[in-house]
Design a protein around this motif. Structure first.
Motif, mmCIF file in Angstrom:
data_model
loop_
_atom_site.group_PDB
_atom_site.id
_atom_site.type_symbol
_atom_site.label_atom_id
_atom_site.label_comp_id
_atom_site.label_asym_id
_atom_site.label_seq_id
_atom_site.Cartn_x
_atom_site.Cartn_y
_atom_site.Cartn_z
ATOM 1 N N ASP A 135 0.825 -1.208 0.000
ATOM 2 C CA ASP A 135 0.000 0.000 0.000
ATOM 3 C C ASP A 135 0.857 1.255 0.000
ATOM 4 O O ASP A 135 0.428 2.312 -0.484
ATOM 5 C CB ASP A 135 -0.920 0.009 1.222
ATOM 6 N N GLU A 186 1.319 2.526 -3.483
ATOM 7 C CA GLU A 186 0.163 3.257 -4.007
ATOM 8 C C GLU A 186 0.151 4.690 -3.483
ATOM 9 O O GLU A 186 -0.141 5.638 -4.224
ATOM 10 C CB GLU A 186 -1.138 2.551 -3.640
ATOM 11 N N ARG A 234 -10.716 -7.358 -2.663
ATOM 12 C CA ARG A 234 -9.868 -7.254 -1.483
ATOM 13 C C ARG A 234 -10.529 -7.915 -0.277
ATOM 14 O O ARG A 234 -9.878 -8.603 0.515
ATOM 15 C CB ARG A 234 -9.575 -5.776 -1.207
ATOM 16 N N ARG A 260 -2.362 -8.145 -2.753
ATOM 17 C CA ARG A 260 -1.623 -6.994 -2.233
ATOM 18 C C ARG A 260 -0.489 -7.398 -1.297
ATOM 19 O O ARG A 260 0.058 -6.535 -0.600
ATOM 20 C CB ARG A 260 -2.574 -6.040 -1.488
ATOM 21 N N PRO A 298 -0.254 -3.025 -8.195
ATOM 22 C CA PRO A 298 0.952 -2.680 -7.428
ATOM 23 C C PRO A 298 2.199 -2.417 -8.274
ATOM 24 O O PRO A 298 2.915 -1.440 -8.000
ATOM 25 C CB PRO A 298 1.129 -3.887 -6.492
#
Length: 357
Positions: free
Chosen positions: A2, A5, A34, A284, A305
């Motif tokens: 994350d 991102e 997710r 992720r 990603p």
């Protein structure tokens, strides 16, 4: 991942970030991808020797350093000038396949020249001959597999793009569809220029006969991406397809379509080993890869990603994303009592009920 991102969001124009991050409709399918991973838990085994734990696997008959491939994503040059070349070089360094998209902003020949394992993703075009020509072009360029996307008769209604009136940034084009370059860059009076372009280019008449035609036209392993129904997976195996990717297109096509992870066990059971089964959507981290393996997948595709890594740091950014994924996968395997990826497929899983509103 994350963090990648967040780093990308700091440098990308908002409309480009929306194009990559967004889904269709109310983005229920996007969120559900997710959430599907968040509901599945594995049962670790203990008292196993994991001192030599490794992440190596085999995808489409070829060894890979981890059971991961970079999913086809359009127009990498939207986020970095080096585009697909940087992503392909990072994939080569990580020892995983990179999938060149039909809507790549760099020609496939330049990508394969960078080395590494390269797959080619194909959309079936209204001009059938051009579809077969692209398949031959990919094979001649040295691609190791063909991936036919089967869930896009036209692009889903991606409301972020509609509201942004999204069009390609200056200097970015569809390298394999030269005739559409100008129309993709044109900002219409309303809606998404990219959606309008694909509606003109893609065929809504893609059927099993097209799959069989493509199977007969290439020697390469053939993968169908966008399968959710077990019956379709069985038909794919019967048609000579080497693998299916269980996928709802990252939540970007039918909003409300079943997440790939939720569809995965039934597809694996239905094909019974007759073809390979991969999954994408919502991956992720390394624990997500472990979860997919435990549910029967041979590997996963990861799309957003690497794009965030590319935007934030070019080739080095993609390398950091893939290195992190490999590190997390190795950690997850060892803590689950698996000396390698094969052991992950013997883990038990528990799926918790979906939380209420």
């Amino acid at each position: 991942m994350d963090d990648a991102e967040r780093a990308a969001a700091a440098v990308l124009p908002p409309e480009v970030r929306d194009f990559i991050a967004g889904g269709s409709g109310r983005e229920r399918a996007l969120a559900a991808n997710r959430e599907a991973f968040d509901r599945v838990f594995v049962t670790p085994r203990v008292l196993r020797d994991v001192s030599g734990c490794g992440t190596e696997a085999v995808l489409l008959g070829r060894p890979v350093r981890m059971p991961v491939a970079i999913a086809p994503v359009a127009y990498h040059r939207m986020v970095h000038p080096d585009g697909e070349l940087a992503t392909a070089r990072a994939a080569k360094a990580a020892g995983v396949p990179f999938t060149v998209a039909t809507l790549s902003s760099v020609p496939v020949e330049e990508v394969t020249a960078a080395g590494g394992s390269v797959w080619f993703q194909l959309y079936w075009l209204r001009e059938r001959g051009r579809s077969l020509e692209l398949a031959r072009r990919a094979e001649d360029a040295g691609c190791e597999a063909l991936m036919l996307t089967v869930d896009v008769p036209w692009m889903g209604r991606r409301l972020r793009d509609v509201r942004n009136r999204f069009a390609l940034p200056a200097g970015v084009r569809a390298a394999h569809l030269d005739t559409g370059a100008a129309s993709v860059a044109h900002r219409p009076g309303g809606g998404s220029a990219v959606a309008a372009h694909t509606a003109r280019a893609f065929s809504p008449a893609l059927t099993w006969s097209c799959v069989e035609e493509l199977r007969a036209a290439t020697r390469l392993p053939l993968v169908l991406k966008g399968v959710l129904a077990p019956e379709d997976a069985v038909r794919a195996a019967e048609s000579g397809v080497d693998a299916v990717v269980v996928s709802n297109h990252g939540g970007r096509q039918l909003d409300g379509a079943l997440p790939g992870l939720d569809a995965l066990p039934a597809v694996v059971e239905a094909v019974g080993g007759a073809c390979e089964v991969m999954v994408d959507g919502g991956v992720r981290g390394g624990t997500d890869v472990l979860t997919a393996l435990a549910l029967g997948a041979s590997g996963v595709l990861v799309g957003r990603p690497p794009m965030w890594g590319l935007a934030a740091g070019g080739e080095d950014g993609v390398r950091r994303v893939l290195d992190l994924l490999a590190c997390e996968l190795g950690d997850a395997l060892g803590l689950a009592g698996c000396a390698g990826t094969a052991g992950a497929r013997r883990l038990r899983t528990v799926r918790l009920p979906q939380a209420g509103p």
